[in-house]
Design a protein around this motif. Structure first.
Motif, mmCIF file in Angstrom:
data_model
loop_
_atom_site.group_PDB
_atom_site.id
_atom_site.type_symbol
_atom_site.label_atom_id
_atom_site.label_comp_id
_atom_site.label_asym_id
_atom_site.label_seq_id
_atom_site.Cartn_x
_atom_site.Cartn_y
_atom_site.Cartn_z
ATOM 1 N N MET A 124 0.850 -1.198 0.000
ATOM 2 C CA MET A 124 0.000 0.000 0.000
ATOM 3 C C MET A 124 0.884 1.246 0.000
ATOM 4 N N THR A 125 0.520 2.234 -0.806
ATOM 5 C CA THR A 125 1.337 3.436 -0.933
ATOM 6 C C THR A 125 1.136 4.355 0.271
ATOM 7 N N ASP A 126 1.923 5.441 0.300
ATOM 8 C CA ASP A 126 1.801 6.421 1.374
ATOM 9 C C ASP A 126 0.651 7.387 1.141
ATOM 10 N N ILE A 127 -0.017 7.269 0.003
ATOM 11 C CA ILE A 127 -1.143 8.142 -0.328
ATOM 12 C C ILE A 127 -2.443 7.437 0.034
ATOM 13 N N ALA A 128 -3.218 8.044 0.926
ATOM 14 C CA ALA A 128 -4.494 7.450 1.330
ATOM 15 C C ALA A 128 -5.622 7.838 0.387
ATOM 16 N N VAL A 129 -5.635 9.102 -0.024
ATOM 17 C CA VAL A 129 -6.696 9.609 -0.897
ATOM 18 C C VAL A 129 -6.063 10.444 -2.005
ATOM 19 N N GLU A 130 -6.453 10.177 -3.241
ATOM 20 C CA GLU A 130 -5.974 10.963 -4.372
ATOM 21 C C GLU A 130 -7.150 11.298 -5.277
ATOM 22 N N ILE A 131 -7.386 12.573 -5.439
ATOM 23 C CA ILE A 131 -8.503 13.068 -6.244
ATOM 24 C C ILE A 131 -7.930 13.882 -7.392
ATOM 25 N N THR A 132 -8.389 13.590 -8.597
ATOM 26 C CA THR A 132 -7.852 14.256 -9.785
ATOM 27 C C THR A 132 -8.998 14.746 -10.668
ATOM 28 N N GLY A 133 -9.013 16.053 -10.947
ATOM 29 C CA GLY A 133 -9.971 16.628 -11.889
ATOM 30 C C GLY A 133 -11.420 16.374 -11.524
ATOM 31 N N LEU A 134 -11.733 16.389 -10.239
ATOM 32 C CA LEU A 134 -13.081 16.020 -9.781
ATOM 33 C C LEU A 134 -14.090 17.123 -10.095
ATOM 34 N N LYS A 135 -15.155 16.724 -10.766
ATOM 35 C CA LYS A 135 -16.263 17.633 -11.066
ATOM 36 C C LYS A 135 -17.568 16.980 -10.650
ATOM 37 N N LYS A 136 -18.494 17.816 -10.202
ATOM 38 C CA LYS A 136 -19.820 17.330 -9.859
ATOM 39 C C LYS A 136 -20.844 18.402 -10.186
ATOM 40 N N ALA A 137 -21.841 18.011 -10.972
ATOM 41 C CA ALA A 137 -22.919 18.922 -11.347
ATOM 42 C C ALA A 137 -24.252 18.297 -10.970
ATOM 43 N N PHE A 138 -25.152 19.142 -10.500
ATOM 44 C CA PHE A 138 -26.538 18.749 -10.285
ATOM 45 C C PHE A 138 -27.365 19.497 -11.325
ATOM 46 N N GLY A 139 -27.663 18.830 -12.413
ATOM 47 C CA GLY A 139 -28.313 19.520 -13.529
ATOM 48 C C GLY A 139 -27.375 20.571 -14.101
ATOM 49 N N ASP A 140 -27.844 21.804 -14.151
ATOM 50 C CA ASP A 140 -27.016 22.896 -14.678
ATOM 51 C C ASP A 140 -26.109 23.520 -13.621
ATOM 52 N N LEU A 141 -26.275 23.099 -12.371
ATOM 53 C CA LEU A 141 -25.479 23.680 -11.287
ATOM 54 C C LEU A 141 -24.189 22.891 -11.114
ATOM 55 N N GLU A 142 -23.061 23.537 -11.404
ATOM 56 C CA GLU A 142 -21.763 22.897 -11.272
ATOM 57 C C GLU A 142 -21.226 23.192 -9.869
ATOM 58 N N VAL A 143 -21.260 22.183 -9.008
ATOM 59 C CA VAL A 143 -20.904 22.356 -7.601
ATOM 60 C C VAL A 143 -19.402 22.206 -7.389
ATOM 61 N N LEU A 144 -18.783 21.267 -8.090
ATOM 62 C CA LEU A 144 -17.332 21.087 -8.053
ATOM 63 C C LEU A 144 -16.797 21.279 -9.456
ATOM 64 N N ARG A 145 -15.764 22.118 -9.574
ATOM 65 C CA ARG A 145 -15.319 22.525 -10.909
ATOM 66 C C ARG A 145 -13.856 22.173 -11.173
ATOM 67 N N GLY A 146 -13.485 20.955 -10.766
ATOM 68 C CA GLY A 146 -12.127 20.497 -11.047
ATOM 69 C C GLY A 146 -11.250 20.550 -9.809
ATOM 70 N N ILE A 147 -11.414 19.567 -8.927
ATOM 71 C CA ILE A 147 -10.683 19.520 -7.657
ATOM 72 C C ILE A 147 -9.559 18.504 -7.757
ATOM 73 N N ASP A 148 -8.364 18.916 -7.362
ATOM 74 C CA ASP A 148 -7.219 18.012 -7.231
ATOM 75 C C ASP A 148 -6.796 18.018 -5.760
ATOM 76 N N LEU A 149 -6.661 16.824 -5.194
ATOM 77 C CA LEU A 149 -6.335 16.726 -3.775
ATOM 78 C C LEU A 149 -5.622 15.414 -3.501
ATOM 79 N N THR A 150 -4.523 15.499 -2.756
ATOM 80 C CA THR A 150 -3.807 14.311 -2.320
ATOM 81 C C THR A 150 -3.664 14.356 -0.801
ATOM 82 N N VAL A 151 -4.010 13.255 -0.149
ATOM 83 C CA VAL A 151 -3.921 13.172 1.305
ATOM 84 C C VAL A 151 -3.010 12.009 1.669
#
Length: 254
Positions: free
Chosen positions: A1-28
């Motif tokens: 298992m690597t030293d990275i627990a969580v890795e998020i790349t280019g995360l987007k989330k929209a509810f219909g026309d509402l873009e709530v997440l617009r490209g999240i990058d995160l490493t924990v």
């Protein structure tokens, strides 16, 4: 298992026309505490819920414990057993006492015997200072006690990552301290934690890193002392001025 627990790349989330997440990058990294702060509606809770796919991302990749949860072939249920989540609401089963709240998922999901599940439940209730409430019903507990039971329940599944979605925001002010004390203990024990919070002092003292979000993007991130103590972005400064000193904060001129 690597030293990275969580890795998020280019995360987007929209509810219909509402873009709530617009490209999240995160490493924990494992053992780190990352606090996510920002105004209501900035996407903080949605980001957290995408980590264990309670919300299905519109685009991007989420990897937890070396498993890509956004892979259509991923065993989501199995992956989730390593991710504990504590919500703003306590979400305890009102018809079950504290012990049964802590053992039902252990037995049904992990296949533990009643004796093993009970032993683990007792140890985790002791960790959160509620050994004496093992037979109590949720309605007999204060909000702070219910939230600590919820933390003990999550811990009883042996997670390697804990997600906290504003765990103190529904509590009376005098009950917040007990919950934060438990969370500090978890951090000291090396638990990997992502915490959406309005408790700036907690974030400043406990977090290895702080993310400030607004409008579905990460505006500023870095060590807690830098982001909360000496932020560089004007939007971060305005938010913190209002949160840290709400009595004397005045709306800046348009």
């Amino acid at each position: 298992m690597t030293d990275i627990a969580v890795e998020i790349t280019g995360l987007k989330k929209a509810f219909g026309d509402l873009e709530v997440l617009r490209g999240i990058d995160l490493t924990v990294e494992r053992g780190n505490v990352v606090c996510i702060i920002g105004p209501s509606g900035s996407g903080k809770s949605t980001l957290l819920r995408c980590v264990n796919l309670l919300e299905e991302p519109t685009a991007g990749k989420v990897v937890v414990n070396d498993v890509e949860l956004t892979d259509p072939d991923a065993d989501i249920d199995k992956a989730r057993t390593g991710i504990g989540m504590v919500f703003q609401g306590f979400n305890l089963f009102s018809h079950l006492n504290v012990l049964n709240n802590l053992t039902v998922a252990q037995r049904k999901v992990l296949g533990r015997s009643a004796a093993e599940a009970t032993g683990i439940a007792r140890r985790n209730l002791e960790r959160v200072g509620l050994s004496d409430k093992i037979g109590a019903m949720p309605a007999q507990l204060s909000g702070g006690q219910q939230q600590r039971v919820a933390i003990a329940r999550a811990l009883s599944m042996d997670p390697s990552v804990m997600l906290f979605d504003e765990p103190t925001s529904a509590l009376d002010p005098e009950l917040v301290g007990d919950v934060l004390t438990v969370m500090r203990q978890l951090a000291d024990e090396g638990m990997t934690m992502l915490v959406v919070t309005h408790e700036m002092q907690f974030a400043r003292e406990v977090a290895d890193r702080v993310l400030f979000m607004d409008g579905g993007v990460v505006v500023e991130e870095g060590p807690a002392e830098q982001v909360i103590g000496t932020p560089t972005q004007e939007r971060t400064k305005t938010f913190l001025a209002r949160v840290l000193d709400p009595v004397h904060w005045e709306q800046p001129p348009a």
